[in-house]
Design a protein around this motif. Structure first.
Motif, mmCIF file in Angstrom:
data_model
loop_
_atom_site.group_PDB
_atom_site.id
_atom_site.type_symbol
_atom_site.label_atom_id
_atom_site.label_comp_id
_atom_site.label_asym_id
_atom_site.label_seq_id
_atom_site.Cartn_x
_atom_site.Cartn_y
_atom_site.Cartn_z
ATOM 1 N N UNK A 122 0.741 -1.023 -0.119
ATOM 2 C CA UNK A 122 -0.655 -0.114 -0.131
ATOM 3 C C UNK A 122 0.987 1.108 0.077
ATOM 4 N N UNK A 123 1.798 0.914 1.246
ATOM 5 C CA UNK A 123 3.022 2.342 0.681
ATOM 6 C C UNK A 123 3.464 2.764 -0.792
ATOM 7 N N UNK A 124 4.083 1.701 -1.132
ATOM 8 C CA UNK A 124 4.504 2.029 -2.676
ATOM 9 C C UNK A 124 3.090 2.058 -3.952
ATOM 10 N N UNK A 127 2.847 5.751 -3.278
ATOM 11 C CA UNK A 127 3.259 7.065 -3.765
ATOM 12 C C UNK A 127 3.635 7.317 -5.091
ATOM 13 N N UNK A 128 3.220 6.210 -5.972
ATOM 14 C CA UNK A 128 3.016 5.913 -7.461
ATOM 15 C C UNK A 128 1.715 6.913 -7.943
ATOM 16 N N UNK A 129 0.468 7.030 -6.988
ATOM 17 C CA UNK A 129 -0.345 7.695 -7.765
ATOM 18 C C UNK A 129 -0.396 8.801 -6.948
ATOM 19 N N UNK A 142 -4.908 0.219 -16.271
ATOM 20 C CA UNK A 142 -4.990 -2.313 -16.320
ATOM 21 C C UNK A 142 -3.979 -2.300 -17.747
ATOM 22 N N UNK A 143 -4.496 -0.753 -18.677
ATOM 23 C CA UNK A 143 -3.905 -1.282 -19.880
ATOM 24 C C UNK A 143 -3.191 -1.153 -20.487
ATOM 25 N N UNK A 144 -2.143 -0.141 -19.779
ATOM 26 C CA UNK A 144 -1.200 0.758 -19.866
ATOM 27 C C UNK A 144 -0.717 0.695 -18.913
ATOM 28 N N UNK A 145 0.111 -0.251 -17.737
ATOM 29 C CA UNK A 145 0.511 0.285 -16.748
ATOM 30 C C UNK A 145 2.375 1.384 -16.812
ATOM 31 N N UNK A 146 2.924 1.152 -17.840
ATOM 32 C CA UNK A 146 3.983 1.324 -17.606
ATOM 33 C C UNK A 146 4.992 1.180 -16.773
ATOM 34 N N UNK A 184 -9.125 8.063 -11.465
ATOM 35 C CA UNK A 184 -10.422 6.700 -11.265
ATOM 36 C C UNK A 184 -9.958 5.827 -12.357
ATOM 37 N N UNK A 185 -8.892 5.980 -13.463
ATOM 38 C CA UNK A 185 -8.860 4.547 -14.076
ATOM 39 C C UNK A 185 -7.209 4.427 -13.185
ATOM 40 N N UNK A 186 -6.680 4.606 -12.396
ATOM 41 C CA UNK A 186 -5.245 4.361 -12.212
ATOM 42 C C UNK A 186 -5.059 2.741 -11.589
ATOM 43 N N UNK A 187 -3.859 1.572 -12.736
ATOM 44 C CA UNK A 187 -3.825 0.779 -12.007
ATOM 45 C C UNK A 187 -3.914 0.279 -10.643
ATOM 46 N N UNK A 188 -3.356 1.027 -9.303
ATOM 47 C CA UNK A 188 -2.639 0.855 -8.152
ATOM 48 C C UNK A 188 -3.736 1.729 -7.137
ATOM 49 N N UNK A 189 -5.051 2.486 -7.900
ATOM 50 C CA UNK A 189 -5.869 3.014 -6.995
ATOM 51 C C UNK A 189 -6.107 2.718 -5.863
ATOM 52 N N UNK A 190 -7.052 0.941 -6.427
ATOM 53 C CA UNK A 190 -7.170 0.221 -4.993
ATOM 54 C C UNK A 190 -6.375 0.075 -3.597
#
Length: 264
Positions: A122-124, A127-129, A142-146, A184-190
């Motif tokens: 959750x910390x990482x 940080x990315x979000x 999720x389609x393109x995480x880069x 809202x579309x960020x792969x790590x949002x949850x």
């Protein structure tokens, strides 16, 4: 984490190896005169130097904050480089990109990050979000995480879609104080549940002095926006945008928390 003034090496591109068809900047794998392979981003591609500006600023801010990011270098393309290229589309791109471009060290053997395979704590994730909301980076879905896994470590790549305000011609001050609704579309949002702690830590690192030192890396030949009389004025716009956004980070943190409530 280094306190040294950031510095980018300059290499000369010696061999165009293969195009990477994905990505708006039409990148390619290329070899330079230091014998390393790079993912080369061209200033003559569709979005022009602004994609390289976003890549440099985003990548170096990420590095300053402690993320693993491939080394960024200025990549010089000689005017004669594209003459022997048989593909006319690539030849035109090379001709339009003479001079300084940007390249990322090629992570040979890296694999695309898959959130269903690799668990991020959750910390990482927070940080990315936080980083992507600061930069308004729309390209971490999720389609393109880069994001890449290389030697069992997570690496961030491709920040060229960040700072999209500079494509629109809209008031940058207004844009700096806007939430980032695309989170809202960020792969790590949850997984981003430690935003307040991350915010405090990152704001201590991202001082005006540090932001200015990164912005100062931008070469004059990329700063071609006609609404500014000088390259320094355009640099100042990027500095002010980021400084204002850091100072008012609660705006995008509230948006992140709202988006999390909606999807969780």
């Amino acid at each position: 984490m280094s306190n040294n003034q950031p510095h980018l090496r300059t290499v000369n591109v010696t061999r165009y190896i293969a195009p990477l068809r994905e990505g708006g900047s039409l990148p390619a794998i290329a070899e330079a005169d230091d014998d390393f392979l790079y993912v080369l981003k061209f200033k003559g591609a569709g979005q022009g130097p602004k994609a390289l500006i976003a890549e440099l600023i985003g990548g170096e801010i990420a590095r300053l904050l402690g993320f693993k990011v491939p080394e960024l270098v200025f990549a010089n393309l000689d005017e004669a480089f594209g003459r022997t290229e048989p593909d006319e589309e690539i030849q035109d791109l090379l001709k339009a990109s003479e001079g300084l471009n940007l390249a990322l060290h090629y992570l040979s053997g890296a694999i695309t990050f898959d959130p269903t395979v690799t668990t991020i704590d959750s910390k990482l994730a927070s940080q990315i979000v936080w980083l992507d909301c600061l930069l308004t980076n729309m390209d971490r879905t999720a389609r393109n995480t880069n994001m890449l896994m290389w030697h069992k470590e997570l690496w961030l790549i491709d920040h060229g879609a960040s700072l999209y305000f500079h494509h629109s011609g809209l008031n940058w001050k207004e844009q700096a104080l806007k939430p980032f609704s695309l989170v809202k579309d960020h792969v790590l949002l949850n997984y981003a549940s430690e935003l307040e702690e991350v915010d405090k830590a990152f704001k201590l690192i991202l001082t005006d002095e540090k932001i200015h030192s990164i912005i100062s890396l931008l070469p004059d030949e990329w700063l071609t926006e006609r609404s500014f009389e000088t390259a320094e004025e355009q640099r100042e716009m990027y500095f002010q945008f980021l400084s204002l956004r850091v100072a008012n980070s609660e705006i995008f943190i509230n948006e992140i928390n709202h988006a999390r409530e909606t999807v969780i």
